[in-house]
Design a protein around this motif. Structure first.
Motif, PDB file in Angstrom:
ATOM      1  N   THR A  95       0.832  -1.213   0.000  1.00 37.30           N
ATOM      2  CA  THR A  95       0.000   0.000   0.000  1.00 37.30           C
ATOM      3  C   THR A  95       0.861   1.255   0.000  1.00 37.30           C
ATOM      4  OG1 THR A  95      -0.136  -0.137   2.417  1.00 37.30           O
ATOM      5  CG2 THR A  95      -1.941  -1.136   1.145  1.00 37.30           C
ATOM      6  N   PRO A  96       1.687   1.445  -1.026  1.00 36.30           N
ATOM      7  CA  PRO A  96       2.517   2.647  -1.094  1.00 36.30           C
ATOM      8  C   PRO A  96       1.670   3.847  -1.514  1.00 36.30           C
ATOM      9  CG  PRO A  96       2.745   1.413  -3.106  1.00 36.30           C
ATOM     10  CD  PRO A  96       1.864   0.590  -2.201  1.00 36.30           C
ATOM     11  N   PRO A  97       2.206   5.049  -1.388  1.00 33.76           N
ATOM     12  CA  PRO A  97       1.505   6.214  -1.936  1.00 33.76           C
ATOM     13  C   PRO A  97       1.273   6.026  -3.438  1.00 33.76           C
ATOM     14  CG  PRO A  97       3.320   6.892  -0.529  1.00 33.76           C
ATOM     15  CD  PRO A  97       3.467   5.417  -0.709  1.00 33.76           C
ATOM     16  N   ALA A  98       0.156   6.499  -3.920  1.00 35.15           N
ATOM     17  CA  ALA A  98      -0.164   6.362  -5.337  1.00 35.15           C
ATOM     18  C   ALA A  98       0.769   7.216  -6.184  1.00 35.15           C
ATOM     19  CB  ALA A  98      -1.608   6.755  -5.601  1.00 35.15           C
ATOM     20  N   ALA A  99       1.304   6.623  -7.239  1.00 36.96           N
ATOM     21  CA  ALA A  99       2.104   7.380  -8.198  1.00 36.96           C
ATOM     22  C   ALA A  99       1.182   8.273  -9.025  1.00 36.96           C
ATOM     23  CB  ALA A  99       2.863   6.421  -9.114  1.00 36.96           C
ATOM     24  N   SER A 100       1.762   9.246  -9.707  1.00 41.21           N
ATOM     25  CA  SER A 100       0.952  10.196 -10.474  1.00 41.21           C
ATOM     26  C   SER A 100       0.058   9.517 -11.507  1.00 41.21           C
ATOM     27  CB  SER A 100       1.868  11.228 -11.155  1.00 41.21           C
ATOM     28  OG  SER A 100       1.112  12.132 -11.931  1.00 41.21           O
ATOM     29  N   PRO A 101       0.564   8.556 -12.324  1.00 42.75           N
ATOM     30  CA  PRO A 101      -0.339   7.898 -13.284  1.00 42.75           C
ATOM     31  C   PRO A 101      -1.426   7.077 -12.591  1.00 42.75           C
ATOM     32  CG  PRO A 101       1.962   7.551 -13.904  1.00 42.75           C
ATOM     33  CD  PRO A 101       1.959   8.113 -12.519  1.00 42.75           C
ATOM     34  N   THR A 102      -1.108   6.529 -11.424  1.00 35.64           N
ATOM     35  CA  THR A 102      -2.116   5.777 -10.669  1.00 35.64           C
ATOM     36  C   THR A 102      -3.246   6.706 -10.243  1.00 35.64           C
ATOM     37  OG1 THR A 102      -0.321   4.378  -9.835  1.00 35.64           O
ATOM     38  CG2 THR A 102      -2.465   4.197  -8.745  1.00 35.64           C
ATOM     39  N   GLU A 103      -2.883   7.845  -9.693  1.00 34.17           N
ATOM     40  CA  GLU A 103      -3.899   8.824  -9.304  1.00 34.17           C
ATOM     41  C   GLU A 103      -4.715   9.269 -10.516  1.00 34.17           C
ATOM     42  OE1 GLU A 103      -1.638  11.923  -7.448  1.00 34.17           O
ATOM     43  OE2 GLU A 103      -1.921  11.075  -5.446  1.00 34.17           O
ATOM     44  N   GLY A 104      -4.016   9.487 -11.637  1.00 27.12           N
ATOM     45  CA  GLY A 104      -4.699   9.960 -12.834  1.00 27.12           C
ATOM     46  C   GLY A 104      -5.697   8.971 -13.379  1.00 27.12           C
ATOM     47  N   PHE A 105      -5.311   7.695 -13.420  1.00 28.79           N
ATOM     48  CA  PHE A 105      -6.232   6.705 -13.978  1.00 28.79           C
ATOM     49  C   PHE A 105      -7.383   6.428 -13.021  1.00 28.79           C
ATOM     50  CE2 PHE A 105      -7.733   2.969 -16.180  1.00 28.79           C
ATOM     51  CZ  PHE A 105      -7.420   3.247 -17.495  1.00 28.79           C
ATOM     52  N   ASN A 106      -7.102   6.438 -11.721  1.00 28.07           N
ATOM     53  CA  ASN A 106      -8.202   6.277 -10.763  1.00 28.07           C
ATOM     54  C   ASN A 106      -9.205   7.422 -10.886  1.00 28.07           C
ATOM     55  OD1 ASN A 106      -8.083   3.849  -9.301  1.00 28.07           O
ATOM     56  ND2 ASN A 106      -6.374   4.587  -8.074  1.00 28.07           N
ATOM     57  N   ALA A 107      -8.699   8.640 -11.065  1.00 35.90           N
ATOM     58  CA  ALA A 107      -9.595   9.787 -11.229  1.00 35.90           C
ATOM     59  C   ALA A 107     -10.408   9.665 -12.510  1.00 35.90           C
ATOM     60  CB  ALA A 107      -8.785  11.082 -11.237  1.00 35.90           C
ATOM     61  N   LEU A 108      -9.778   9.168 -13.570  1.00 30.60           N
ATOM     62  CA  LEU A 108     -10.484   9.008 -14.843  1.00 30.60           C
ATOM     63  C   LEU A 108     -11.586   7.960 -14.725  1.00 30.60           C
ATOM     64  CD1 LEU A 108     -10.479   9.889 -17.860  1.00 30.60           C
ATOM     65  CD2 LEU A 108      -9.043   7.886 -18.294  1.00 30.60           C
ATOM     66  N   MET A 109     -11.300   6.850 -14.065  1.00 34.02           N
ATOM     67  CA  MET A 109     -12.323   5.823 -13.878  1.00 34.02           C
ATOM     68  C   MET A 109     -13.475   6.352 -13.043  1.00 34.02           C
ATOM     69  SD  MET A 109     -10.364   2.147 -13.528  1.00 34.02           S
ATOM     70  CE  MET A 109      -9.228   2.613 -12.208  1.00 34.02           C
ATOM     71  N   ALA A 110     -13.156   7.101 -11.990  1.00 33.82           N
ATOM     72  CA  ALA A 110     -14.217   7.666 -11.152  1.00 33.82           C
ATOM     73  C   ALA A 110     -15.065   8.663 -11.934  1.00 33.82           C
ATOM     74  CB  ALA A 110     -13.601   8.333  -9.923  1.00 33.82           C
ATOM     75  N   GLU A 111     -14.419   9.449 -12.775  1.00 35.61           N
ATOM     76  CA  GLU A 111     -15.141  10.416 -13.611  1.00 35.61           C
ATOM     77  C   GLU A 111     -16.097   9.709 -14.565  1.00 35.61           C
ATOM     78  OE1 GLU A 111     -14.096  13.588 -17.199  1.00 35.61           O
ATOM     79  OE2 GLU A 111     -12.535  13.079 -15.740  1.00 35.61           O
ATOM     80  N   ALA A 112     -15.597   8.654 -15.212  1.00 31.69           N
ATOM     81  CA  ALA A 112     -16.445   7.913 -16.150  1.00 31.69           C
ATOM     82  C   ALA A 112     -17.601   7.237 -15.429  1.00 31.69           C
ATOM     83  CB  ALA A 112     -15.611   6.874 -16.901  1.00 31.69           C
TER      84      ALA A 112
END
Length: 215
Positions: free
Chosen positions: A101-118
């Protein structure tokens, strides 16, 4: 040209980079450093919750029961065999709770945000745009290296077999067919939004592979 082929072609270099990445090549060869695989698995596992919510949202917005059934069956795979694969891999690679459970990397945060948006958009076509990228990219890199080399450890080999073969080909064919089917009835503005969502997802896939390989 199928709408999904059109979208893939629009993604251009990002699509090619995401589906022919050296991370995947070395994983298939068994030469990928284990620290890179540990980083990748810990980051990728952070997608599962939002992916499940996105897929469940798509199921809820499918036009008919028949349209929803393949996605519901795939949801069982993600929450069953795929989730178990992560847990087994964490143990085999000696990853304690902190490593998992490391801190989320920038692409991880970005893709999670994109999935949540969709998922929250209420629009089936936008949900499909992200789902098609997420699964078609994996089918595209895994198929040429399936079946995996016999001497690969399971955390390499099963990541290939989970994303190749007849069953997973059927998942991607289903998702593509759903997006192809709704495309003709979309307005020009809605098509542009789907294109933008697809391109964002493809770029994030490439950035995620790049980050994993550089880890």
């Amino acid at each position: 040209m199928r709408p999904t082929d059109h979208l893939r072609d629009l993604a251009g270099e990002d699509w090619i980079a995401a589906t022919t990445h050296p991370f995947c090549t070395e994983l298939a060869d068994g030469t990928l450093p284990l620290d890179k695989m540990r980083w990748y698995l810990a980051q990728d596992y952070q997608f599962v919750g939002n992916f499940v919510r996105l897929l469940a949202s798509a199921i809820a917005h499918a036009p008919t029961l028949a349209d929803s059934v393949p996605a519901a069956q795939f949801l069982a795979v993600v929450t069953g065999p795929e989730n178990t694969y992560f847990l087994r891999s964490f143990e085999a690679l000696g990853m304690d709770a902190a490593a998992q459970t490391p801190p989320a990397a920038s692409p991880t945060e970005g893709f999670n945000a994109l999935m949540a948006e969709a998922a929250s958009s209420g629009r089936y076509e936008l949900m499909l745009a992200v789902l098609v990228v997420a699964e078609w990219v994996y089918l595209s890199w895994a198929t040429p290296v399936n079946p995996p080399k016999e001497d690969l450890p399971f955390y390499f080999a099963e990541w290939i077999t989970l994303h190749a073969g007849e069953g997973f080909e059927g998942v991607v064919a289903y998702l593509r067919s759903q997006l192809d089917a709704v495309w003709p009835d979309l307005s020009d503005a809605a098509k542009s939004e789907v294109e933008a969502m697809f391109l964002r997802a493809a770029k994030l896939e490439r950035q995620f592979w790049d980050a994993a390989y550089a880890s």
